[in-house]
Design a protein around this motif. Structure first.
Motif, PDB file in Angstrom:
ATOM      1  N   GLY A 149      -9.145  -1.164  80.017  1.00 21.86           N
ATOM      2  CA  GLY A 149      -8.946  -0.863  78.609  1.00 21.86           C
ATOM      3  C   GLY A 149      -9.004  -2.115  77.764  1.00 21.86           C
ATOM      4  N   GLY A 150      -8.576  -1.995  76.507  1.00 18.39           N
ATOM      5  CA  GLY A 150      -8.702  -3.136  75.625  1.00 18.39           C
ATOM      6  C   GLY A 150      -7.783  -3.066  74.430  1.00 18.39           C
ATOM      7  N   TRP A 151      -8.120  -3.878  73.430  1.00 16.56           N
ATOM      8  CA  TRP A 151      -7.302  -3.989  72.225  1.00 16.56           C
ATOM      9  C   TRP A 151      -8.107  -3.562  71.013  1.00 16.56           C
ATOM     10  CZ3 TRP A 151      -9.536  -7.170  68.646  1.00 16.56           C
ATOM     11  CH2 TRP A 151     -10.408  -8.165  69.133  1.00 16.56           C
ATOM     12  N   ILE A 152      -7.400  -3.136  69.985  1.00 16.75           N
ATOM     13  CA  ILE A 152      -8.017  -2.716  68.724  1.00 16.75           C
ATOM     14  C   ILE A 152      -7.317  -3.439  67.587  1.00 16.75           C
ATOM     15  CG2 ILE A 152      -8.517  -0.790  67.178  1.00 16.75           C
ATOM     16  CD1 ILE A 152      -8.233   1.075  69.625  1.00 16.75           C
ATOM     17  N   ASP A 153      -8.089  -3.994  66.689  1.00 12.56           N
ATOM     18  CA  ASP A 153      -7.555  -4.609  65.474  1.00 12.56           C
ATOM     19  C   ASP A 153      -7.880  -3.664  64.314  1.00 12.56           C
ATOM     20  OD1 ASP A 153      -6.976  -6.111  63.188  1.00 12.56           O
ATOM     21  OD2 ASP A 153      -7.467  -8.014  64.172  1.00 12.56           O
ATOM     22  N   GLY A 157     -11.290  -4.363  61.961  1.00 12.85           N
ATOM     23  CA  GLY A 157     -12.368  -3.485  62.412  1.00 12.85           C
ATOM     24  C   GLY A 157     -12.993  -3.903  63.711  1.00 12.85           C
ATOM     25  N   ARG A 158     -12.163  -4.365  64.653  1.00  6.87           N
ATOM     26  CA  ARG A 158     -12.686  -4.849  65.933  1.00  6.87           C
ATOM     27  C   ARG A 158     -11.962  -4.184  67.099  1.00  6.87           C
ATOM     28  NH1 ARG A 158     -12.503 -11.007  66.667  1.00  6.87           N
ATOM     29  NH2 ARG A 158     -13.746 -10.394  68.492  1.00  6.87           N
ATOM     30  N   ALA A 159     -12.668  -4.094  68.216  1.00  2.39           N
ATOM     31  CA  ALA A 159     -12.081  -3.600  69.465  1.00  2.39           C
ATOM     32  C   ALA A 159     -12.862  -4.206  70.616  1.00  2.39           C
ATOM     33  CB  ALA A 159     -12.131  -2.081  69.527  1.00  2.39           C
ATOM     34  N   ASN A 247     -25.209   5.633  66.128  1.00  2.93           N
ATOM     35  CA  ASN A 247     -24.074   6.410  66.636  1.00  2.93           C
ATOM     36  C   ASN A 247     -22.808   5.577  66.767  1.00  2.93           C
ATOM     37  OD1 ASN A 247     -24.910   9.277  67.312  1.00  2.93           O
ATOM     38  ND2 ASN A 247     -26.582   8.111  68.242  1.00  2.93           N
ATOM     39  N   PHE A 248     -22.943   4.321  67.175  1.00  4.24           N
ATOM     40  CA  PHE A 248     -21.766   3.466  67.297  1.00  4.24           C
ATOM     41  C   PHE A 248     -21.150   3.217  65.919  1.00  4.24           C
ATOM     42  CE2 PHE A 248     -19.385  -0.471  67.902  1.00  4.24           C
ATOM     43  CZ  PHE A 248     -18.735  -0.218  69.110  1.00  4.24           C
ATOM     44  N   THR A 249     -21.995   2.973  64.927  1.00  4.36           N
ATOM     45  CA  THR A 249     -21.487   2.737  63.572  1.00  4.36           C
ATOM     46  C   THR A 249     -20.848   4.005  63.008  1.00  4.36           C
ATOM     47  OG1 THR A 249     -23.205   1.083  63.174  1.00  4.36           O
ATOM     48  CG2 THR A 249     -22.080   1.991  61.246  1.00  4.36           C
ATOM     49  N   LYS A 250     -21.529   5.128  63.158  1.00  2.00           N
ATOM     50  CA  LYS A 250     -21.009   6.386  62.610  1.00  2.00           C
ATOM     51  C   LYS A 250     -19.626   6.700  63.177  1.00  2.00           C
ATOM     52  CE  LYS A 250     -22.919  10.168  64.056  1.00  2.00           C
ATOM     53  NZ  LYS A 250     -23.859  11.309  64.240  1.00  2.00           N
ATOM     54  N   SER A 251     -19.474   6.569  64.485  1.00  6.85           N
ATOM     55  CA  SER A 251     -18.174   6.857  65.108  1.00  6.85           C
ATOM     56  C   SER A 251     -17.142   5.799  64.752  1.00  6.85           C
ATOM     57  CB  SER A 251     -18.331   6.961  66.630  1.00  6.85           C
ATOM     58  OG  SER A 251     -19.099   8.097  66.971  1.00  6.85           O
ATOM     59  N   GLY A 252     -17.567   4.526  64.662  1.00  3.37           N
ATOM     60  CA  GLY A 252     -16.634   3.465  64.310  1.00  3.37           C
ATOM     61  C   GLY A 252     -16.071   3.643  62.912  1.00  3.37           C
ATOM     62  N   VAL A 253     -16.934   4.013  61.962  1.00  2.00           N
ATOM     63  CA  VAL A 253     -16.464   4.256  60.593  1.00  2.00           C
ATOM     64  C   VAL A 253     -15.471   5.408  60.575  1.00  2.00           C
ATOM     65  CG1 VAL A 253     -17.180   5.069  58.309  1.00  2.00           C
ATOM     66  CG2 VAL A 253     -18.504   3.292  59.481  1.00  2.00           C
ATOM     67  N   ALA A 269     -14.744  -5.496  57.120  1.00  2.70           N
ATOM     68  CA  ALA A 269     -14.737  -6.592  58.090  1.00  2.70           C
ATOM     69  C   ALA A 269     -15.475  -6.241  59.370  1.00  2.70           C
ATOM     70  CB  ALA A 269     -13.296  -6.985  58.421  1.00  2.70           C
ATOM     71  N   GLY A 270     -15.565  -4.946  59.686  1.00  2.00           N
ATOM     72  CA  GLY A 270     -16.236  -4.515  60.905  1.00  2.00           C
ATOM     73  C   GLY A 270     -17.660  -4.061  60.630  1.00  2.00           C
ATOM     74  N   PRO A 271     -17.878  -2.755  60.379  1.00  2.00           N
ATOM     75  CA  PRO A 271     -19.245  -2.263  60.126  1.00  2.00           C
ATOM     76  C   PRO A 271     -19.925  -2.949  58.941  1.00  2.00           C
ATOM     77  CG  PRO A 271     -17.750  -0.440  60.575  1.00  2.00           C
ATOM     78  CD  PRO A 271     -16.893  -1.667  60.455  1.00  2.00           C
ATOM     79  N   GLY A 272     -19.143  -3.269  57.893  1.00  2.00           N
ATOM     80  CA  GLY A 272     -19.750  -3.915  56.723  1.00  2.00           C
ATOM     81  C   GLY A 272     -20.334  -5.275  57.058  1.00  2.00           C
ATOM     82  N   LEU A 273     -19.573  -6.087  57.765  1.00  2.00           N
ATOM     83  CA  LEU A 273     -20.050  -7.412  58.163  1.00  2.00           C
ATOM     84  C   LEU A 273     -21.206  -7.298  59.144  1.00  2.00           C
ATOM     85  CD1 LEU A 273     -19.704 -10.469  58.018  1.00  2.00           C
ATOM     86  CD2 LEU A 273     -17.975 -10.304  59.833  1.00  2.00           C
ATOM     87  N   TYR A 274     -21.147  -6.322  60.032  1.00  2.00           N
ATOM     88  CA  TYR A 274     -22.213  -6.102  61.002  1.00  2.00           C
ATOM     89  C   TYR A 274     -23.519  -5.772  60.277  1.00  2.00           C
ATOM     90  CZ  TYR A 274     -24.276  -4.501  65.391  1.00  2.00           C
ATOM     91  OH  TYR A 274     -25.073  -4.353  66.496  1.00  2.00           O
ATOM     92  N   LEU A 275     -23.438  -4.932  59.235  1.00  2.00           N
ATOM     93  CA  LEU A 275     -24.617  -4.596  58.446  1.00  2.00           C
ATOM     94  C   LEU A 275     -25.179  -5.839  57.762  1.00  2.00           C
ATOM     95  CD1 LEU A 275     -26.570  -2.649  57.054  1.00  2.00           C
ATOM     96  CD2 LEU A 275     -24.776  -2.192  55.365  1.00  2.00           C
ATOM     97  N   LEU A 276     -24.302  -6.657  57.199  1.00  2.00           N
ATOM     98  CA  LEU A 276     -24.741  -7.875  56.510  1.00  2.00           C
ATOM     99  C   LEU A 276     -25.474  -8.813  57.466  1.00  2.00           C
ATOM    100  CD1 LEU A 276     -24.783  -9.629  53.974  1.00  2.00           C
ATOM    101  CD2 LEU A 276     -22.541 -10.530  54.646  1.00  2.00           C
ATOM    102  N   LYS A 277     -24.956  -8.962  58.690  1.00  2.88           N
ATOM    103  CA  LYS A 277     -25.602  -9.836  59.666  1.00  2.88           C
ATOM    104  C   LYS A 277     -27.002  -9.339  59.999  1.00  2.88           C
ATOM    105  CE  LYS A 277     -21.424 -11.554  61.988  1.00  2.88           C
ATOM    106  NZ  LYS A 277     -20.626 -11.540  63.246  1.00  2.88           N
ATOM    107  N   ARG A 278     -27.152  -8.027  60.163  1.00  4.83           N
ATOM    108  CA  ARG A 278     -28.470  -7.476  60.453  1.00  4.83           C
ATOM    109  C   ARG A 278     -29.442  -7.775  59.310  1.00  4.83           C
ATOM    110  NH1 ARG A 278     -28.283  -7.403  65.633  1.00  4.83           N
ATOM    111  NH2 ARG A 278     -27.447  -5.544  66.675  1.00  4.83           N
ATOM    112  N   MET A 279     -28.961  -7.670  58.085  1.00  4.68           N
ATOM    113  CA  MET A 279     -29.827  -7.921  56.925  1.00  4.68           C
ATOM    114  C   MET A 279     -30.201  -9.396  56.824  1.00  4.68           C
ATOM    115  SD  MET A 279     -27.870  -5.432  54.184  1.00  4.68           S
ATOM    116  CE  MET A 279     -28.969  -5.862  52.840  1.00  4.68           C
TER     117      MET A 279
END
Length: 303
Positions: A149-153, A157-159, A247-253, A269-279
């Motif tokens: 298992g793991g941790w969730i912040d 927006g991290r796990a 699918n990962f983004t949709k479920s994460g949001v 901080a999670g999906p938003g930052l991830y989108l920015l990095k891709r752009m």
């Protein structure tokens, strides 16, 4: 003299718990065949496999029937999502009288003693609602993918999965890749949330268990080798497909909107930052998949 650990004369020892093992196939009969062959070598005496085909469009059903003619296959006409397919299997396992349900991804192979180890930990700790295996890489058999298992912040927006043993009290969630769940826990908190088409459903279920007072545990001896994202066609360790991104983004949001104290913060901080990095990297097709995943999460939540 009678051994004190032995049952009294004429008293039959209690049968071990019945475990319903739920395996979902989707256009991946080769992976499923590997998984089923490893299950056939288990040393646990009361394991009942519930095989579900989630609307495969290849020859999976024919291939699996040819190899396992005595194993019934629950066929879902169309792909309803990994989570909903697991619920179909869970209902069937419970109908057959399972004391525990073992969720096992089809892109895995398990050690012969894995299920015995899972049940032993569950039996020794009745307050645990679920027990996970230690995951190892299918490509590098001694490389740990995750220590159960793991941790969730919920603020950032991290796990992430732990890579080494930690006290069970530190487990925020258990990986659903190889997860034994107590029947009473399922009856109390309900099945997996089908609003998660795939991904994050195990984290959501773990939080629901913990909030209901159930503990989470890891069976260190339950070794499970995992390929990763086989239904997406590519391993997330080396590459992320566009389907994975969406699918990962949709479920994460959906997850952070439901569970975070202030959802806007982890979403940015999670999906938003991830989108920015891709752009910023010019990965426009991936950015589009991430953006669509986020849009679908909000759009369908409003319906």
């Amino acid at each position: 003299m009678t051994d004190s650990a032995s049952p009294a004369p004429g008293v039959q020892p209690a049968a071990p718990p019945l475990v319903g093992t739920v395996v979902i196939n989707y256009n991946g009969w080769g992976h499923t065949d590997t998984c089923l062959r490893s299950l056939a070598a288990l040393d646990y005496p009361r394991a009942d496999v519930v095989l579900v085909d989630n609307g495969s469009t290849d020859d999976s059903v024919a291939q699996l029937r040819a190899r396992y003619p005595d194993l019934p296959i629950l066929q879902i006409p169309a792909n309803v999502g990994f989570t909903a397919a697991n619920n179909v299997g869970t209902r069937e396992a419970l109908r057959r009288g399972a004391d525990h349900v073992w969720f096992l991804n089809n892109d895995t192979a398990v050690d012969p003693g894995a299920l015995s180890a899972l049940v032993e930990v569950a039996a020794g700790h009745p307050g645990l609602g679920a027990v996970a295996s230690v995951l190892y890489s299918m490509r590098e058999p001694e490389q740990v993918q995750g220590w159960g298992g793991g941790w969730i912040d919920l603020w950032r927006g991290r796990a992430e999965l732990f890579q080494a043993p930690v006290p069970w009290a530190q487990l925020d969630f258990l990986s659903g890749t190889s997860l034994l769940v107590r029947r009473r826990a399922l009856e109390e908190v309900g099945l997996l949330d089908e609003r998660y088409f795939m991904y994050w459903e195990d984290a959501d279920f773990s939080l629901r268990l913990r909030r209901a007072g159930w503990g989470l545990g890891v069976a260190a001896a339950a070794r499970t080798w995992h390929l990763g994202a086989a239904s997406m066609g590519l391993s997330t360790l080396t590459h992320k497909s566009l389907d994975w991104e969406l699918n990962f983004t949709k479920s994460g949001v959906r997850f952070f909107r439901r569970h975070a104290p202030v959802p806007l913060l982890p979403l940015l901080a999670g999906p938003g930052l991830y989108l920015l990095k891709r752009m910023l990297r010019g990965q426009w097709s991936r950015a589009a998949a991430v953006a669509r995943g986020g849009w679908l999460a909000f759009h369908r939540a409003a319906q």
